[in-house]
Design an enzyme around this catalytic site. Structure first.
Site, PDB file in Angstrom:
ATOM      1  N   CYS A   1       0.826  -1.204   0.000  1.00  0.00           N
ATOM      2  CA  CYS A   1       0.000   0.000   0.000  1.00  0.00           C
ATOM      3  C   CYS A   1       0.870   1.268   0.000  1.00  0.00           C
ATOM      4  CB  CYS A   1      -0.985  -0.033   1.163  1.00  0.00           C
ATOM      5  SG  CYS A   1      -2.369   1.114   0.949  1.00  0.00           S
TER       6      CYS A   1
ATOM      7  N   GLU B   1      -2.901  -9.177   3.358  1.00  0.00           N
ATOM      8  CA  GLU B   1      -3.266  -9.686   4.696  1.00  0.00           C
ATOM      9  C   GLU B   1      -4.771  -9.689   4.912  1.00  0.00           C
ATOM     10  OE1 GLU B   1      -3.804  -5.384   5.256  1.00  0.00           O
ATOM     11  OE2 GLU B   1      -2.402  -6.614   4.108  1.00  0.00           O
TER      12      GLU B   1
ATOM     13  N   HIS C   1      -3.931  -5.127  -0.232  1.00  0.00           N
ATOM     14  CA  HIS C   1      -3.648  -5.657   1.105  1.00  0.00           C
ATOM     15  C   HIS C   1      -3.740  -7.182   1.118  1.00  0.00           C
ATOM     16  CE1 HIS C   1      -3.515  -1.980   3.669  1.00  0.00           C
ATOM     17  NE2 HIS C   1      -4.088  -1.471   2.592  1.00  0.00           N
TER      18      HIS C   1
END
Length: 363
Positions: free
Chosen positions: A252, A337, A335
């Protein structure tokens, strides 16, 4: 209690307060995720932003400590169509309303979020404010117009850790990883730890030379809020890291910082990508992944930089990852995650560990 949502063009939307009875201003953005409001609210990338959740009913499953992505709510406010004050979830420990009040965050319900989202898509993300009051006051618009905005503001300094700390366990770990905290999410640290790294988190302003002197095998540049362009210290540190040949992973904001350090440029997007359903194509494999995203700035592929693009957004063809020829580098705009969102891209944490191992063996 009445609440008013005021946009910088003078638009006024009246609703009902269900958070802390105060006021706040920020950039109005929207997120299309159907769930994950606790993770969204506690994501440091939302610093100075008021979040509109497009899913029409919010609060259904309450709040649980395990879903925190930082130590507190980071967003400036919350806008929903309908708030549910009676959560149905055996894990719930409190309501969303109580959670917002604990961190003194105003929230408004009864807003036509579809209309608001369409406005943002057409006109771009406006500045705005939530004001809890019995009656509207012209002062509300004045306060909104005095908000400086996101562009040109260094928000990483606001959300970064004040001190270095160790995350997880270092016992038995082969490789040390230095994480630059520009607003890092907890689940990123969990997955780096699970991949096998001995993770140490550093404040955003820590000189790269200081970390190198302490000793590390690789670097990670975290997610974070706002505009990457003012972060001269981060861009300088990244260039020094790359000069020394350390394996590097950026997510990001970290991806954008790496892009700037390689000579690329960034720009503010009209309304950004925020949600868990963004299709991204891996240009080396042809595989398409559904990704979780939260950003309002993007790296521009203007053809002037020789560094190739590795991932591409299939909705608008924006850059989602970049490479550097012959360098152990991994970057993604999205992202991997999740938290919240799909898990399609979690393999990237293990891929980075393998990249570090390959690099160390080659030396």
């Amino acid at each position: 209690m009445k609440a008013f949502l005021v946009l910088d063009n003078g638009m006024i939307l009246e609703g009902e307060s269900f958070g802390y009875e105060s006021e706040s201003v920020g950039e109005i953005v929207f997120n299309t995720s159907m769930a994950g409001y606790q993770e969204i609210l506690t994501d440091p990338s939302y610093c100075n932003q008021i979040i509109t959740l497009t899913y029409p009913m919010i609060g259904n499953y309450g709040i649980h400590p395990d879903n925190m992505e930082s130590s507190k709510i980071q967003a400036s406010g919350l806008i929903v169509r309908e708030y549910v004050d009676l959560p149905s979830n055996f894990m719930s420990q409190k309501t969303l309303s109580k959670f917002l009040k604990e961190y003194q965050i105003p929230a408004i319900q009864g807003i036509d979020t579809r209309k608001l989202t369409r406005y943002i898509r057409t006109n771009g993300s406006p500045n705005g404010g939530i004001f809890v009051a019995r009656e509207y006051s012209p002062e509300f618009l004045e306060k909104v117009k005095s908000f400086p905005g996101i562009t040109g503001t260094d928000l990483a300094k606001v959300v970064t850790t004040s001190t270095k700390y160790i995350f997880g366990t270092h016992t038995g770990k082969k490789y040390k990883l230095a994480v630059y905290d520009y607003g890092v999410k907890t689940n990123i640290l969990r997955l780096l730890d699970a991949a096998g790294f001995a993770v140490t988190v550093y404040p955003a302003l820590t000189p790269a030379e200081e970390i190198m002197k302490e000793g590390t095998d690789a670097f990670f540049l975290s997610n974070g809020p706002g505009d990457p362009a003012p972060l001269d210290y981060a861009i300088d540190a990244t260039r020094k890291i790359m000069e020394k040949g350390y394996p590097l992973f950026g997510i990001c904001l970290g991806h954008q910082i790496i892009g700037l350090s390689l000579g690329k440029k960034t720009e503010k997007m009209k309304f950004g990508h925020r949600g868990g359903n963004q299709p991204v194509k891996n240009l080396s494999t042809g595989q398409v992944e559904i990704t979780s995203q939260n950003h309002g700035f993007a790296v521009i592929d203007d053809g002037k930089s020789s560094e190739p693009v590795s991932f591409l957004n299939l909705n608008d063809n924006t850059v989602e990852g970049i490479l550097k020829s012959g360098y152990p580098l991994l970057t993604v705009q999205y992202h991997p995650e999740s938290a919240p969102g799909p898990n399609d891209s979690r393999y990237l944490f293990q891929k980075f560990y393998d990249l570090v191992e390959t690099t160390k063996r080659g030396k």
